[in-house]
Write an enzyme that holds these catalytic residues in place. Structure first.
Site, mmCIF file in Angstrom:
data_model
loop_
_atom_site.group_PDB
_atom_site.id
_atom_site.type_symbol
_atom_site.label_atom_id
_atom_site.label_comp_id
_atom_site.label_asym_id
_atom_site.label_seq_id
_atom_site.Cartn_x
_atom_site.Cartn_y
_atom_site.Cartn_z
ATOM 1 N N THR A 152 0.860 -1.183 0.000
ATOM 2 C CA THR A 152 0.000 0.000 0.000
ATOM 3 C C THR A 152 0.899 1.237 0.000
ATOM 4 O OG1 THR A 152 -0.261 -0.257 2.402
ATOM 5 C CG2 THR A 152 -2.067 -1.045 0.998
ATOM 6 N N LYS A 178 3.918 -6.837 4.072
ATOM 7 C CA LYS A 178 3.682 -5.442 3.695
ATOM 8 C C LYS A 178 3.289 -4.667 4.938
ATOM 9 C CE LYS A 178 0.310 -3.467 3.152
ATOM 10 N NZ LYS A 178 -0.453 -2.520 4.053
ATOM 11 N N THR A 189 1.603 -8.512 11.807
ATOM 12 C CA THR A 189 1.608 -7.154 11.310
ATOM 13 C C THR A 189 0.735 -7.072 10.081
ATOM 14 O OG1 THR A 189 2.965 -5.272 10.759
ATOM 15 C CG2 THR A 189 3.596 -7.365 9.796
ATOM 16 N N GLU A 276 6.502 4.679 7.315
ATOM 17 C CA GLU A 276 6.102 5.902 6.627
ATOM 18 C C GLU A 276 6.939 7.090 7.100
ATOM 19 O OE1 GLU A 276 1.464 4.732 5.707
ATOM 20 O OE2 GLU A 276 1.927 5.943 7.466
ATOM 21 N N ASN A 400 0.097 10.542 5.838
ATOM 22 C CA ASN A 400 -1.183 10.206 6.453
ATOM 23 C C ASN A 400 -2.214 11.305 6.300
ATOM 24 O OD1 ASN A 400 -1.054 7.467 7.924
ATOM 25 N ND2 ASN A 400 0.940 8.385 8.256
#
Length: 405
Positions: A152, A178, A189, A276, A400
């Protein structure tokens, strides 16, 4: 920017596992987003799943279908099918049924998995229309494409693989994962799929996966948010031809547990390295705790502190933030006069205060690194635990903030 994440290694095919990936247009046209695993008959399958109370429809179905000798894994990205109520559950059932019709199997042998935006209806039509394309490329060497197909916000695909030998028989383990945000597992996870050619009974396989996950996926955090869709699956095809491993002892059991844990740790750490907006890969190790849980409580308090994480991003050796986090971790009767803290090998806190002879230049040298060890001694016992985490950067906020745009 991934921190020290290498390119995808060679992923050993697992005899008895075929993988197919296609572009179904679930969210973005031309992006790999639909993956199918086909497992040979008599494979054992184990799974661990999120404990989030809002677990997604596919998690509910996959957990239930584990008992039915699963033959297929159906994975989509671009949509989590979480927070979608009864209609989302029905959508996941419909996707499983469509794959079952294509392959002539019982829908109860299909395990669904989804990841992406929460709260949006699953695009069932696109998934169903994509099934023939994914099935047409099923191949034992399809792991690398699948590693891309389950991404993603990941910037790179994640996989690990190894082979080992016990009593003259060669075995293999391969896995992909992922995840880059909404990561603080309470089982595994975001998504991880691992397979081996060792013959293992379902009960022993479940035990192996639970132990391996506890030492790997359950020891990472990006932001402290446990996803609604976390799932980790382990399949054992038995194609190596060994007598079925049906007890938790012996040379093969010990070797398999060790190698499986290594694979899971590599996959878990790859998620942290690709966190991220991450610019740092950080190990938080808590030693001399009274209990394992106490060590984990302190480690996660340090790792989740926004002040610690932003100091890491700024490469600022502001050790007072670490000390403050240890102090608010909720330990009863904590003797702060026994606390020791190190950045890598640099002693920054001794007996609860600044270490004599500590030079900020030495702390700065460590904080300037991409990989950092924060080590804390509590002086309360013999328990030791460590977790892996990241810093908190401007880029994390941007990713985000713009995730749905």
């Amino acid at each position: 920017m991934a921190v020290g994440l290498p390119e995808l290694p060679y992923l050993h095919p697992i005899d008895g596992v075929e993988v197919g990936t296609c572009c179904a247009g679930i969210k973005y046209p031309g992006r790999k987003d639909l993956v199918i695993f086909r497992l040979c008959e008599n494979s054992s399958v184990a799974g661990v799943f999120t404990r989030n109370a809002f677990c997604a429809a596919p998690v509910q179905i996959a957990r239930s279908n584990l008992k039915n000798e699963p033959r297929y894994l159906l994975i989509n990205t671009g949509n989590a099918n979480a927070g979608t109520g009864p209609s989302g559950y029905a959508d996941a059932v419909d996707c499983c049924a469509a794959l079952a019709r294509e392959e002539g199997v019982d829908a109860a042998t299909v395990l669904p998995f989804s990841t992406g935006v929460i709260g949006e209806p699953l695009p069932v039509k696109r998934i169903v229309q994509g099934l023939p394309a994914a099935l047409s490329v099923l191949d034992s060497s399809g792991w690398a494409d699948a590693a891309e197909g389950i991404m993603t916000t990941d910037t790179l695909p994640k996989g690990a693989s190894l082979e080992f030998e016990v009593a003259g028989t060669r075995f293999h383990i391969t896995g992909i994962s992922k995840g880059a945000g909404m990561i603080k597992p309470d089982m595994a996870t975001m998504l991880a799929f691992v397979a081996t050619d060792v013959a293992v009974s379902p009960g022993v396989l479940q035990h192996l996966l639970s132990v391996a996950c506890n030492g790997s996926f359950n020891r990472i955090t990006i932001d402290g948010d446990t996803s609604t869709n976390d799932s980790c699956i382990l399949a054992a095809t038995g194609s190596a031809g060994n007598p079925v491993l049906d007890c938790c002892e012996g040379e093969l059991y010990q070797a398999l547990l060790h190698k499986l844990t290594l694979i899971c740790q590599q996959l878990a750490q790859a998620i942290v390295r690709d966190g991220e907006g991450a610019t740092k890969f950080v190990t938080v190790r808590v030693e001399d705790a009274a209990t394992t849980q106490e060590a984990l409580d302190v480690a996660y308090t340090v790792a989740h502190s926004p002040l610690v994480k932003t100091a890491l991003f700024a490469s600022d050796p502001n050790w007072g933030r670490v000390l403050a986090a240890v102090g608010r971790a909720g330990l009863d009767g904590l003797d702060v006069g026994r606390i020791q803290v190190w950045l890598d090998e640099v002693a920054i806190v001794t007996d609860g205060g600044r270490s004599e002879g500590y030079l900020e230049a030495e702390g700065q040298r460590v904080m300037d690194q991409e990989e950092i060890l924060i080590r804390v001694s509590l002086g309360r016992g013999d328990a030791c635990e460590q977790i892996w985490t990241t810093d908190l950067s401007h880029e994390y906020v941007r990713i985000n903030a713009e995730y749905r745009s």
